[in-house]
Design an enzyme around this catalytic site. Structure first.
Site, PDB file in Angstrom:
ATOM      1  N   SER A 129       0.824  -1.203   0.000  1.00 51.54           N
ATOM      2  CA  SER A 129       0.000   0.000   0.000  1.00 51.54           C
ATOM      3  C   SER A 129       0.862   1.259   0.000  1.00 51.54           C
ATOM      4  O   SER A 129       1.960   1.278   0.579  1.00 51.54           O
ATOM      5  CB  SER A 129      -0.863  -0.007   1.269  1.00 51.54           C
ATOM      6  N   TYR A 157      -1.613  -0.878  10.809  1.00 52.05           N
ATOM      7  CA  TYR A 157      -1.870  -1.459   9.483  1.00 52.05           C
ATOM      8  C   TYR A 157      -0.665  -1.252   8.569  1.00 52.05           C
ATOM      9  O   TYR A 157      -0.186  -2.198   7.918  1.00 52.05           O
ATOM     10  CB  TYR A 157      -3.120  -0.815   8.871  1.00 52.05           C
ATOM     11  N   LYS A 161       2.198  -3.963   6.719  1.00 50.93           N
ATOM     12  CA  LYS A 161       2.588  -4.027   5.299  1.00 50.93           C
ATOM     13  C   LYS A 161       4.110  -3.979   5.173  1.00 50.93           C
ATOM     14  O   LYS A 161       4.701  -4.713   4.385  1.00 50.93           O
ATOM     15  CB  LYS A 161       1.949  -2.877   4.507  1.00 50.93           C
TER      16      LYS A 161
HETATM   17  P1  NAD Z   1     -10.932  -6.608   1.294  1.00 53.95           P
HETATM   18  O1  NAD Z   1     -11.125  -6.569   2.751  1.00 53.95           O
HETATM   19  O2  NAD Z   1     -12.115  -6.420   0.412  1.00 53.95           O
HETATM   20  O3  NAD Z   1     -10.227  -7.981   0.862  1.00 53.95           O
HETATM   21  C1  NAD Z   1      -9.352  -8.692   1.724  1.00 53.95           C
HETATM   22  C2  NAD Z   1      -9.883 -10.094   1.836  1.00 53.95           C
HETATM   23  O4  NAD Z   1      -9.029 -10.862   2.680  1.00 53.95           O
HETATM   24  C3  NAD Z   1     -11.277 -10.134   2.443  1.00 53.95           C
HETATM   25  O5  NAD Z   1     -12.132 -10.862   1.584  1.00 53.95           O
HETATM   26  C4  NAD Z   1     -11.090 -10.843   3.778  1.00 53.95           C
HETATM   27  O6  NAD Z   1     -12.218 -11.625   4.123  1.00 53.95           O
HETATM   28  C5  NAD Z   1      -9.852 -11.674   3.519  1.00 53.95           C
HETATM   29  N1  NAD Z   1      -9.043 -11.983   4.719  1.00 53.95           N
HETATM   30  C6  NAD Z   1      -8.638 -11.119   5.679  1.00 53.95           C
HETATM   31  N2  NAD Z   1      -7.851 -11.754   6.571  1.00 53.95           N
HETATM   32  C7  NAD Z   1      -7.748 -13.036   6.144  1.00 53.95           C
HETATM   33  C8  NAD Z   1      -7.077 -14.184   6.643  1.00 53.95           C
HETATM   34  N3  NAD Z   1      -6.321 -14.122   7.750  1.00 53.95           N
HETATM   35  N4  NAD Z   1      -7.189 -15.350   5.965  1.00 53.95           N
HETATM   36  C9  NAD Z   1      -7.938 -15.415   4.836  1.00 53.95           C
HETATM   37  N5  NAD Z   1      -8.599 -14.371   4.326  1.00 53.95           N
HETATM   38  C10 NAD Z   1      -8.497 -13.193   4.963  1.00 53.95           C
HETATM   39  O7  NAD Z   1      -9.818  -5.542   0.924  1.00 53.95           O
HETATM   40  P2  NAD Z   1      -9.323  -5.023  -0.486  1.00 53.95           P
HETATM   41  O8  NAD Z   1      -9.643  -3.595  -0.579  1.00 53.95           O
HETATM   42  O9  NAD Z   1      -9.741  -5.928  -1.559  1.00 53.95           O
HETATM   43  O10 NAD Z   1      -7.754  -5.130  -0.275  1.00 53.95           O
HETATM   44  C11 NAD Z   1      -7.015  -6.258  -0.699  1.00 53.95           C
HETATM   45  C12 NAD Z   1      -5.581  -6.079  -0.245  1.00 53.95           C
HETATM   46  O11 NAD Z   1      -5.061  -4.887  -0.806  1.00 53.95           O
HETATM   47  C13 NAD Z   1      -5.423  -5.961   1.268  1.00 53.95           C
HETATM   48  O12 NAD Z   1      -4.242  -6.657   1.633  1.00 53.95           O
HETATM   49  C14 NAD Z   1      -5.251  -4.487   1.479  1.00 53.95           C
HETATM   50  O13 NAD Z   1      -4.475  -4.220   2.621  1.00 53.95           O
HETATM   51  C15 NAD Z   1      -4.532  -4.065   0.212  1.00 53.95           C
HETATM   52  N6  NAD Z   1      -4.754  -2.666  -0.146  1.00 53.95           N
HETATM   53  C16 NAD Z   1      -6.025  -2.190  -0.296  1.00 53.95           C
HETATM   54  C17 NAD Z   1      -6.218  -0.856  -0.632  1.00 53.95           C
HETATM   55  C18 NAD Z   1      -7.602  -0.286  -0.765  1.00 53.95           C
HETATM   56  O14 NAD Z   1      -7.754   0.932  -0.755  1.00 53.95           O
HETATM   57  N7  NAD Z   1      -8.645  -1.078  -0.908  1.00 53.95           N
HETATM   58  C19 NAD Z   1      -5.129  -0.027  -0.829  1.00 53.95           C
HETATM   59  C20 NAD Z   1      -3.850  -0.529  -0.680  1.00 53.95           C
HETATM   60  C21 NAD Z   1      -3.668  -1.862  -0.347  1.00 53.95           C
HETATM   61  C1  WQD Z   2      -9.422   9.778   0.684  1.00 55.59           C
HETATM   62  C2  WQD Z   2      -9.615  11.261   0.966  1.00 55.59           C
HETATM   63  C3  WQD Z   2      -9.947  11.814   3.271  1.00 55.59           C
HETATM   64  C4  WQD Z   2     -13.793   9.787   3.676  1.00 55.59           C
HETATM   65  C5  WQD Z   2      -6.848   4.755   2.674  1.00 55.59           C
HETATM   66  C6  WQD Z   2      -5.785   4.085   3.492  1.00 55.59           C
HETATM   67  C7  WQD Z   2      -4.666   3.643   2.604  1.00 55.59           C
HETATM   68  C8  WQD Z   2      -5.184   2.792   1.457  1.00 55.59           C
HETATM   69  C9  WQD Z   2      -6.279   3.476   0.723  1.00 55.59           C
HETATM   70  C10 WQD Z   2      -5.105   0.509   2.171  1.00 55.59           C
HETATM   71  C11 WQD Z   2      -8.875  11.736   2.203  1.00 55.59           C
HETATM   72  C12 WQD Z   2     -11.167  12.122   2.459  1.00 55.59           C
HETATM   73  C13 WQD Z   2     -12.605  10.289   3.168  1.00 55.59           C
HETATM   74  C14 WQD Z   2     -14.820  10.706   4.072  1.00 55.59           C
HETATM   75  C15 WQD Z   2     -13.401  12.522   3.390  1.00 55.59           C
HETATM   76  N1  WQD Z   2      -5.744   1.563   1.923  1.00 55.59           N
HETATM   77  N2  WQD Z   2     -12.415  11.632   3.026  1.00 55.59           N
HETATM   78  N3  WQD Z   2     -14.573  12.042   3.906  1.00 55.59           N
HETATM   79  O1  WQD Z   2      -7.096   7.744   3.520  1.00 55.59           O
HETATM   80  O2  WQD Z   2      -6.241   8.164   1.177  1.00 55.59           O
HETATM   81  O3  WQD Z   2      -6.291   5.881   2.053  1.00 55.59           O
HETATM   82  O4  WQD Z   2      -7.305   3.859   1.653  1.00 55.59           O
HETATM   83  O5  WQD Z   2      -3.921   0.333   2.086  1.00 55.59           O
HETATM   84  O6  WQD Z   2      -3.782   2.928   3.385  1.00 55.59           O
HETATM   85  O7  WQD Z   2      -5.303   5.004   4.443  1.00 55.59           O
HETATM   86  O8  WQD Z   2      -8.415   6.965   1.475  1.00 55.59           O
HETATM   87  O9  WQD Z   2     -10.756   7.026   0.784  1.00 55.59           O
HETATM   88  O10 WQD Z   2     -10.211   7.051   3.256  1.00 55.59           O
HETATM   89  O11 WQD Z   2      -9.710   9.051   1.873  1.00 55.59           O
HETATM   90  O12 WQD Z   2     -13.225  13.734   3.269  1.00 55.59           O
HETATM   91  O13 WQD Z   2     -15.881  10.299   4.557  1.00 55.59           O
HETATM   92  O14 WQD Z   2     -11.005  11.483   1.229  1.00 55.59           O
HETATM   93  O15 WQD Z   2      -9.695  12.805   4.220  1.00 55.59           O
HETATM   94  O16 WQD Z   2      -8.404  13.011   1.922  1.00 55.59           O
HETATM   95  P1  WQD Z   2      -6.977   7.300   2.130  1.00 55.59           P
HETATM   96  P2  WQD Z   2      -9.851   7.453   1.876  1.00 55.59           P
END
Ligand code: NAD
Ligand code: WQD
Length: 357
Positions: A129, A157, A161
């Site tokens: 991330s 979190y 990572k």
């Molecule tokens: P998500 O929660 O929709 O998907 C993660 C999945 O992993 C879920 O279906 C959950 O049930 C499963 N899971 C969690 N812990 C588990 C375990 N111990 N064993 C088996 N399954 C497990 O999240 P997402 O948005 O699809 O994110 C996927 C990956 O990408 C995550 O690792 C997240 O940290 C990373 N990521 C997400 C974002 C984002 O903004 N969505 C951004 C950067 C990184």
């Molecule tokens: C985006 C912008 C908020 C909600 C997060 C995690 C990051 C990654 C992606 C996993 C920001 C603003 C949000 C609301 C708002 N995930 N906001 N009102 O914080 O950039 O990233 O998701 O790895 O690790 O931190 O994403 O969508 O929460 O926020 O004003 O109700 O929207 O302040 O500027 P963020 P976000």
């Protein structure tokens, strides 16, 4: 990796990004097996992926830390690569439940890597991330953010990572057969254009786009904009690098292809490299609200409230490494993502669930 008779195991494949990636894999001819403990997702997502791809997707509702159950899946399928999405992902929750985050994310990753080693599975793509970079305004001239930017996560979190990245680096150093792609995602948004799969957050959404969509569909009254006093933003709201989840999904196929074509340059060691997956363009919160309104014709009522703890001014990727080395770039716009999110939302106002909360 050219599609083969072997399988790609998608860990966390019932989730938001994993389900979209499983679909792209299947559409490209890969065979897929999904494992997920369903702690933040629904098996219905996997069923719909199969429906869209025209096949049944083998699914196992197991936790990665359940070594026996995981081992049985690796024993049953001839697995050539793992895409590792499984983990807990809410920054705020991680500050309240740090041990749960370390246990699931780090513990799950170690169990997965040990099982891969036991079954001689040579490739893994890990969901990291942009949060690993922390607040990059602590440096001069570090935006857009290159992969060389020193890391500095600011939440449990984010720490998980970084720890998993370190574990993968050490594992690749020790195992000449292992190839590792670390993908640092920026802000994935949107949904599959079919409207059949999308993001289905439990409870109150943490992220901006899901919250906006729930306001637009009438599940929530108003959006709260967390601060409009950020100096260095054109309108005072923070900048993020939003990318369509289908583009992000395709980035994983590009990473798999890369792992197939590379060889370690250090004798006796495996291969590992990090790539940012982002558009390279920053958008403010107000720009996103306006893009959603333009794409959907809906008005999003909002209030400006105080800053959210932990938010930073700007997280925008330098995406040139992925552009050049993975031959990958975003193809879809924020407007495309807003349109597809709205399509998903109107077709599934309560996500995969049927009952109003
Ligand atoms: P998500 O929660 O929709 O998907 C993660 C999945 O992993 C879920 O279906 C959950 O049930 C499963 N899971 C969690 N812990 C588990 C375990 N111990 N064993 C088996 N399954 C497990 O999240 P997402 O948005 O699809 O994110 C996927 C990956 O990408 C995550 O690792 C997240 O940290 C990373 N990521 C997400 C974002 C984002 O903004 N969505 C951004 C950067 C990184
Ligand atoms: C985006 C912008 C908020 C909600 C997060 C995690 C990051 C990654 C992606 C996993 C920001 C603003 C949000 C609301 C708002 N995930 N906001 N009102 O914080 O950039 O990233 O998701 O790895 O690790 O931190 O994403 O969508 O929460 O926020 O004003 O109700 O929207 O302040 O500027 P963020 P976000």
């Amino acid at each position: 990796m050219a599609p083969t008779e072997k399988y790609v195991l998608v860990a966390g494949g019932a989730g938001y990004i994993g389900s979209h990636t499983a679909l792209e894999l299947l559409l490209a001819g890969y065979k897929v097996v999904v494992v997920d403990n369903l702690c933040n997702s629904s098996e219905e997502a996997v069923r719909r992926v199969g429906e869209l791809a025209g096949c049944d997707v083998p699914f196992y509702a197991i936790d990665l830390r359940d070594k026996e159950a995981l081992d049985a899946v690796f024993a049953k399928y001839d697995i050539d690569a793992v895409l590792h999405f499984a983990g807990l992902k809410a920054v705020g929750e991680s500050t309240k439940l740090p041990l749960e985050y370390y246990d699931s994310n780090v513990g799950g990753s170690i169990a997965l890597l040990k099982t891969m080693a036991k079954h001689a599975v040579p490739k893994i793509v890990f969901s990291s991330s942009a949060t690993v970079y922390g607040d990059v305004t602590r440096f001069e001239n570090m935006i857009p953010i290159p992969e060389e930017c020193p890391t500095g996560a600011t939440s449990p979190y984010g720490h998980t990572k970084l720890i998993i990245e370190d574990i993968l680096r050490d594992a690749a150093t020790a195992d000449s057969n292992l190839k590792v792609a670390i993908l640092r995602y920026f802000n994935p948004i949107g949904a599959h254009p079919s409207g059949r799969i999308g993001e289905d957050p439990l409870g109150v959404p943490n992220n901006l786009l899901p919250y906006i969509a729930q306001v637009a569909i009438g599940r929530r009254a108003r959006l709260q904009v967390f601060g409009d006093d950020y100096v260095g933003s054109p309108d005072g709201t923070p900048l993020r690098d939003y990318l369509h989840v289908v583009d992000l999904a395709k980035g994983h196929l590009a990473a798999l292809a890369k792992l197939d074509s590379v060889a370690s340059t250090v004798p006796g060691e495996g291969y590992m490299r990090e790539w940012n997956l982002g558009s390279g363009k920053g958008s403010t919160v107000f720009q996103i609200i306006h893009a959603f309104e333009a794409a959907t014709g809906k008005t999003i009522p909002y209030d400006i409230v105080g800053r959210r703890a932990g938010d930073v001014l700007n997280l925008t990727a330098k995406a040139t490494r992925a552009n050049k080395e993975l031959n990958w770039a975003v193809t879809l716009s924020i407007e495309d993502a807003c349109r597809d999110l709205w399509h998903w939302t109107t077709m599934n106002p309560y996500g995969y669930g049927k009952q109003p909360e």
